[in-house]
Design a protein around this motif. Structure first.
Motif, PDB file in Angstrom:
ATOM      1  N   LEU A  25       2.099  -6.131   4.019  1.00 56.18           N
ATOM      2  CA  LEU A  25       2.793  -5.330   4.334  1.00 56.18           C
ATOM      3  C   LEU A  25       3.189  -3.791   4.648  1.00 56.18           C
ATOM      4  N   SER A  26       2.824  -3.214   6.121  1.00 59.45           N
ATOM      5  CA  SER A  26       2.595  -2.042   6.392  1.00 59.45           C
ATOM      6  C   SER A  26       2.642  -1.952   7.950  1.00 59.45           C
ATOM      7  N   SER A  27       3.264  -0.456   7.651  1.00 62.25           N
ATOM      8  CA  SER A  27       3.610  -0.315   9.654  1.00 62.25           C
ATOM      9  C   SER A  27       2.041   0.204   9.787  1.00 62.25           C
TER      10      SER A  27
ATOM     11  N   SER B 214      -2.047  -6.312   5.691  1.00 60.10           N
ATOM     12  CA  SER B 214      -3.353  -5.408   5.278  1.00 60.10           C
ATOM     13  C   SER B 214      -4.042  -6.231   4.590  1.00 60.10           C
ATOM     14  N   ASP B 215      -3.863  -7.075   4.368  1.00 62.97           N
ATOM     15  CA  ASP B 215      -4.689  -8.082   2.822  1.00 62.97           C
ATOM     16  C   ASP B 215      -5.535  -8.723   3.927  1.00 62.97           C
ATOM     17  N   LEU B 216      -5.060  -9.449   5.148  1.00 60.07           N
ATOM     18  CA  LEU B 216      -5.442 -10.392   6.195  1.00 60.07           C
ATOM     19  C   LEU B 216      -6.207 -10.015   6.775  1.00 60.07           C
ATOM     20  N   LEU B 217      -6.699  -8.603   7.186  1.00 57.54           N
ATOM     21  CA  LEU B 217      -7.843  -7.560   7.780  1.00 57.54           C
ATOM     22  C   LEU B 217      -8.799  -7.249   6.674  1.00 57.54           C
ATOM     23  N   ARG B 218      -8.538  -7.738   5.118  1.00 52.26           N
ATOM     24  CA  ARG B 218      -9.921  -7.009   4.086  1.00 52.26           C
ATOM     25  C   ARG B 218     -10.619  -8.669   3.258  1.00 52.26           C
ATOM     26  N   LEU B 219      -9.088  -9.458   3.095  1.00 56.63           N
ATOM     27  CA  LEU B 219      -9.260 -10.213   1.925  1.00 56.63           C
ATOM     28  C   LEU B 219      -9.629 -12.007   3.207  1.00 56.63           C
TER      29      LEU B 219
ATOM     30  N   VAL C 198      -2.106   1.400   7.746  1.00 55.35           N
ATOM     31  CA  VAL C 198      -3.078   0.613   7.201  1.00 55.35           C
ATOM     32  C   VAL C 198      -4.077   1.018   7.371  1.00 55.35           C
ATOM     33  N   ASN C 199      -5.152   2.432   7.799  1.00 55.69           N
ATOM     34  CA  ASN C 199      -5.659   3.143   7.867  1.00 55.69           C
ATOM     35  C   ASN C 199      -5.791   3.368   5.966  1.00 55.69           C
TER      36      ASN C 199
END
Length: 555
Positions: free
Chosen positions: A35-37, A9-14, A41-42
């Motif tokens: 990490l998340s399912s 998830s952090d790769l999508l935002r940071l 994510v949302n």
């Protein structure tokens, strides 16, 4: 992460983030991630690295979770306790006591011999068979309750794993020290006071240790079994430990919350699935075939030796069905029960009838993939737990129904001394054979949707009748047709049982006969494909189909 459908998830935002800095400040990297399912994510928001908090060489990663907390109804938190027979604690004297006690009780059972004069399915005969069946099971339950030791199982979340190994001894020491402290006037200092405080502290730390090290204790238990001579038991326990209670904390499935509501949701789901072929055109075809081929007498006879041999080959420590009777209750019962069971099963076949309680099964939804969405209905498979006595009858009928065919050599599942790994080996060798010679291999993989569940058992029984003209075979098919058409199933979810529903299609996953019945059901498909003689040729033999079980590979 890709194999388990996880998202960073952090790769999508940071961007350009550092979470690790070496002590000499010469090296830095991004190590820690969230990490998340896919479904979660949302729900994750406000991810950031706390650079101003320095407690080690790692910078803490912070995030917030946007979700609605689901509260279970108060009725779902009621603790349910039950006594489970502990057959593993029985020695020879206990088992002998059980056999003698059951033998005395079974002497009061009245055998309905009058049915043999006219073996037809009349209302009077049905009542007599039902009474005979109920009396036998009632005697077994009374003998088990009075002679077999039991373990009290509390179905709640407060059970402490590892209690007997790590906590029980410390609990006893703390209790004894407390009683000595009480007997000596509750002093506020001295030997008794210090011993009471020390043992109490050790006792309080032990359950905390167990809760914090559940996975480690499971791993240690599996490690001890490495030295066992049976490797299958080791891997079986590993699989059980990795999948046990995977759905214990699931509060929502298919958008429904609460144990009772989820159980009824499962009931509606499986009722729709097992009634997708409610009005099969083959039912009337089967009934007409039975009228033409079923003789008035000459059906198979279940002997006492058949019962004895079947019970001798059964496995212990298996889950019971709705009647809560384990296989051990029949295995250690003695000769009188074998005699009564042979008469009971003989009446079942002659009258083509089984009691309604005999047809009941419990469906347990088991998680397919623990890392996937546990609230998705499609992430569960249905396993049916039948009554133990019905498993015995299935074993007996298996000897009359099973037959081999030349096309079975293409089937690797549902067969003794065969596995799907063998099928994979043959597939790879076939592909390597042609690829090493500069040729191409085209393959088509076929996976039947809900293979066992969508079987039209009326069509299946028609195929069985067409396959054999044996009198015993015909009688067995007649009994199976009544048995399957009168099935009643319940769904068990987290200790809650749903209402019952009928079944109009499908073969039970977990049944003794089910693998062979499905193998027979798709035998015509395999025969038609293999008779085309189109495919790969190895050693002058055409290889154009491989069957894993309910999966096919066309070459």
């Amino acid at each position: 992460m890709l194999d388990n459908n996880l998202v960073v998830s952090d790769l999508l935002r940071l961007v350009n983030v550092v979470t690790y800095v070496s002590d000499d400040f010469t090296k830095s990297t991004w190590i820690d991630h969230v990490l998340s399912s896919v479904d979660a994510v949302n729900m994750i928001d406000n991810i950031c690295v706390l650079n101003d908090v320095i407690v080690s060489d790692h910078r803490p990663v912070s995030f917030s979770l946007r979700c609605n907390v689901l509260h279970c109804p108060a009725s779902d938190s009621i603790n349910v306790s039950s006594n489970v027979p502990a057959w593993n604690r029985c020695d020879d004297s206990t088992l002998n006591h059980y056999a003698c006690s059951l033998d005395m009780l079974l002497q009061t059972v009245k055998v309905p011999f009058h049915i043999y004069a006219n073996c037809t399915r009349t209302a009077a005969h049905i009542l007599s068979i039902d009474k005979f069946y109920d009396e036998i099971l009632d005697c077994i339950k009374r003998a088990v309750a009075t002679t077999i030791p039991s373990n009290k199982v509390n179905n709640n979340e407060y059970n402490v794993p590892g209690w007997n190994t790590y906590v029980a001894e410390k609990h006893e020491l703390a209790l004894n020290a407390y009683l000595l402290w009480m007997e000596n006037g509750k002093p506020h200092f001295g030997y008794y006071f210090d011993t009471m405080k020390q043992t109490r502290a050790q006792f309080k730390l032990a359950p905390r240790y167990c809760r914090d090290n559940v996975e480690a204790m499971r791993a240690n238990a599996c490690a001890q079994e490495v030295f066992d001579t049976d490797p299958h038991r080791f891997w079986r326990n590993v699989q059980k430990a990795s999948n046990s209670k995977a759905n214990a904390h699931v509060v929502s499935v298919g958008g429904v919350t609460g144990k009772h509501n989820v159980a009824e949701m499962w009931k509606d789901h499986f009722e729709k699935l097992y009634n997708s072929k409610k009005d099969s055109k083959y039912r009337s075809v089967l009934e007409s075939k039975l009228l033409d081929t079923l003789p008035s007498h000459g059906g198979p006879t279940i002997s006492v030796t058949d019962i004895y041999d079947t019970l001798r080959n059964q496995k212990r420590n298996k889950a019971p069905g709705p009647d809560r009777l384990h296989m051990e209750a029949y295995m250690f019962a003695g000769p009188r029960l074998c005699v009564l069971l042979s008469i009971l099963f003989d009446l079942f076949i002659r009258c083509s009838y089984v009691p309604h309680a005999f047809c009941e099964s419990i469906i347990v939804p088991l998680v397919k993939c623990k890392t996937a969405n546990l609230s998705d209905v499609n992430n569960y498979r249905a396993i049916a737990l039948s009554n133990t006595i019905s498993k015995i009858l299935e074993h007996l009928l298996f000897n009359y129904i099973v037959n081999e065919d030349e096309v079975d050599r293409f089937q690797f599942g549902f067969k003794k001394q065969h596995s799907t790994a063998d099928c994979t080996f043959v597939l790879k060798r076939t592909i390597d054979y042609y690829r090493s010679r500069g040729s191409y291999v085209f393959a088509c993989f076929i996976d039947f949707n809900k293979a066992f569940d969508n079987v039209d058992y009326w069509l299946l029984f028609c195929k069985l009748l067409d396959n054999s003209s044996s009198v015993a075979f015909t009688w067995c098919v007649h009994l199976l047709s009544y048995w399957y058409s009168h099935q009643r199933m319940f769904v068990s979810w987290q200790g809650v049982t749903s209402s019952c529903f009928s079944v109009n299609n499908g073969v039970k996953q977990g049944g003794i006969l089910s693998p062979y019945l499905f193998q027979f059901y798709i035998r015509d498909i395999i025969r038609k494909v293999t008779n085309t003689s189109v495919g790969c040729t190895i050693h002058n033999r055409c290889v154009n189909l491989l069957a894993y079980a309910d999966d096919l590979v066309l070459l």
